[in-house]
Design an enzyme around this catalytic site. Structure first.
Site, PDB file in Angstrom:
ATOM      1  N   THR A 167      -7.754  -9.546 -40.327  1.00 39.53           N
ATOM      2  CA  THR A 167      -9.716  -9.754 -39.978  1.00 39.53           C
ATOM      3  C   THR A 167      -8.805  -8.380 -38.803  1.00 39.53           C
ATOM      4  O   THR A 167      -9.584  -8.326 -37.966  1.00 39.53           O
ATOM      5  CB  THR A 167      -9.267 -10.987 -38.509  1.00 39.53           C
ATOM      6  OG1 THR A 167     -10.186 -11.695 -39.816  1.00 39.53           O
ATOM      7  CG2 THR A 167     -10.447 -11.121 -37.286  1.00 39.53           C
ATOM      8  N   ASP A 215      -6.938  -9.507 -47.323  1.00 39.76           N
ATOM      9  CA  ASP A 215      -7.443 -10.497 -46.592  1.00 39.76           C
ATOM     10  C   ASP A 215      -6.346 -11.338 -46.746  1.00 39.76           C
ATOM     11  O   ASP A 215      -5.655 -10.853 -48.099  1.00 39.76           O
ATOM     12  CB  ASP A 215      -8.890 -11.362 -47.415  1.00 39.76           C
ATOM     13  CG  ASP A 215      -9.375 -12.417 -46.593  1.00 39.76           C
ATOM     14  OD1 ASP A 215      -8.551 -13.358 -46.476  1.00 39.76           O
ATOM     15  OD2 ASP A 215      -9.996 -12.460 -45.821  1.00 39.76           O
ATOM     16  N   THR A 224      -4.216 -13.770 -40.136  1.00 42.95           N
ATOM     17  CA  THR A 224      -3.968 -14.714 -40.009  1.00 42.95           C
ATOM     18  C   THR A 224      -4.120 -16.342 -40.504  1.00 42.95           C
ATOM     19  O   THR A 224      -2.925 -17.364 -40.946  1.00 42.95           O
ATOM     20  CB  THR A 224      -4.781 -15.525 -38.427  1.00 42.95           C
ATOM     21  OG1 THR A 224      -6.139 -15.738 -38.806  1.00 42.95           O
ATOM     22  CG2 THR A 224      -4.270 -14.606 -37.335  1.00 42.95           C
ATOM     23  N   ASP A 225      -4.335 -16.088 -41.866  1.00 40.89           N
ATOM     24  CA  ASP A 225      -4.204 -17.665 -42.780  1.00 40.89           C
ATOM     25  C   ASP A 225      -3.142 -17.527 -43.041  1.00 40.89           C
ATOM     26  O   ASP A 225      -2.615 -18.941 -43.077  1.00 40.89           O
ATOM     27  CB  ASP A 225      -5.947 -17.296 -43.417  1.00 40.89           C
ATOM     28  CG  ASP A 225      -6.639 -17.737 -43.010  1.00 40.89           C
ATOM     29  OD1 ASP A 225      -7.220 -17.814 -41.590  1.00 40.89           O
ATOM     30  OD2 ASP A 225      -8.211 -17.125 -43.914  1.00 40.89           O
TER      31      ASP A 225
END
Length: 364
Positions: free
Chosen positions: A15, A84, A116-117
């Protein structure tokens, strides 16, 4: 005399460098992040660069002077394609580790810009892949892109650069929302708070306020006799299963069929599974007999697996390995690392899973 420290930044994706496309979805934009920070006065001192560092490369920047710290020069390498973090896999983990290993002697510290995921998985697996680490490796990102007017990106990156360049913290860490956390103790706890990460069973390593509070007694001590070594052979034939009351024998068996060589089971509370389900216990017993590594961790955010209850004792008796207070992310990636080590017996792998290798388990 001014001291200069060098940091390598690996921009993997996430992000932090995304912008909205014409449909309003956030997507990574190649070659935009460097240009953004290059003209941000808090992230690059252009005048100082012209005056003292005429030989700086196109992708090298210099932080403005700050009280009490050395001057940090940092080089940014952008991955292609940018990812991502939901698209991360073993291949990307090996690439990050290899890039750090290749440049290990050239820099004082390393920063990885990451989504971050799956950040907690990446920080955990890198800690196991890097034996004898004696320099900071800090993984950070943001909940809001750096291109937005209001963003957490700048503070996360600046603090990570300063810590990586100026402090002796020889660990793989996560920096987020003014906290430096041990990487293999970290979990993502919120999808929409800026304070998105926590270390539920371990203390922070650094707390950032007006000053940086370094919690020295919580930082791992360097063993100078152990030289830096990369382990890039990860075994991905592992699975993760969170137990639930209506699970059937057939469901559990499907997880333990070949090619599965290891499984992390998230059990109830202090490490409990139903002791009145002989069908379930038999499947687990047979898996252990086939030398599948079965690691037991708790579903709870805090606390550890123990054998205080009958249900927990039963699991120990049939050969499940206690993961004690490891996070799910640490348990799964440690299992990949241990199964990837060559020429070990099953019992040796079990012992390694029980052993605190990189600060991932609390010694009792």
């Amino acid at each position: 005399m001014e001291q200069f420290r060098k940091v390598l930044v690996l921009y993997v994706g996430g992000t932090i460098g995304m912008q909205q496309n014409d449909k309003g979805a956030l997507i990574p934009i190649p070659n935009a992040f460097l240009q953004k920070i290059k003209y941000h006065s808090e992230m690059h001192d252009a005048e100082k660069a012209k005056k003292y560092f005429r030989a700086l490369k196109e992708n090298e920047l210099i932080l403005p002077p700050a009280t009490g710290i050395n001057t940090v020069i940092y080089e940014l390498i952008e991955y292609s394609p940018l990812l991502d973090s939901s698209n991360m896999s073993t291949k990307e983990w090996v690439r990050i580790a290899t890039d750090i290993g290749r440049n290990y002697n050239k820099y004082d510290g390393f920063v990885v810009l990451h989504g971050t995921d799956t950040m907690a998985y990446t920080s955990s697996v890198l800690s196991f892949m890097m034996e004898g680490l004696q320099k900071p490796v800090i993984i950070t990102g943001s909940q809001i892109p750096i291109f937005e007017t209001r963003s957490d990106a700048k503070d996360n990156v600046l603090s990570s650069l300063i810590i990586a360049g100026c402090y002796n913290i020889p660990e793989v860490c996560v920096f987020f929302a003014n906290k430096l956390l041990r990487g293999n103790r970290t979990a993502k706890i919120s999808s929409d708070d800026l304070d998105a990460f926590d270390s539920p069973n371990y203390h922070t390593l650094v707390d950032v306020g007006i000053n940086m509070k370094i919690n020295h007694h919580h930082i791992r001590k360097v063993d100078d006799s152990v030289h830096f070594k990369l382990h890039t052979n990860l075994n991905s034939k592992v699975v993760l299963l969170s137990f639930f009351p209506t699970i059937t024998r057939e469901m559990l068996q499907s997880y333990l069929k070949p090619p599965t060589q290891g499984i992390v089971i998230q059990s109830y509370g202090a490490g409990n599974l139903p002791s009145n389900r002989p069908d379930i216990l038999q499947v687990l017993r047979e898996a252990v007999e086939r030398e599948i590594l079965v690691i037991n961790v708790t579903q709870c955010a805090r606390g550890a697996v123990s054998n205080s209850y009958e249900c927990g004792m039963v699991l120990e008796m049939i050969g499940l390995t206690s993961g004690r207070d490891m996070t799910v992310e640490a348990a799964l990636t440690k299992l990949m690392y241990v199964l990837g080590l060559p020429e070990l017996t099953y019992l040796q792998r079990v012992e390694l899973m029980k052993t605190d290798l990189r600060g991932e388990i609390t010694n009792t």
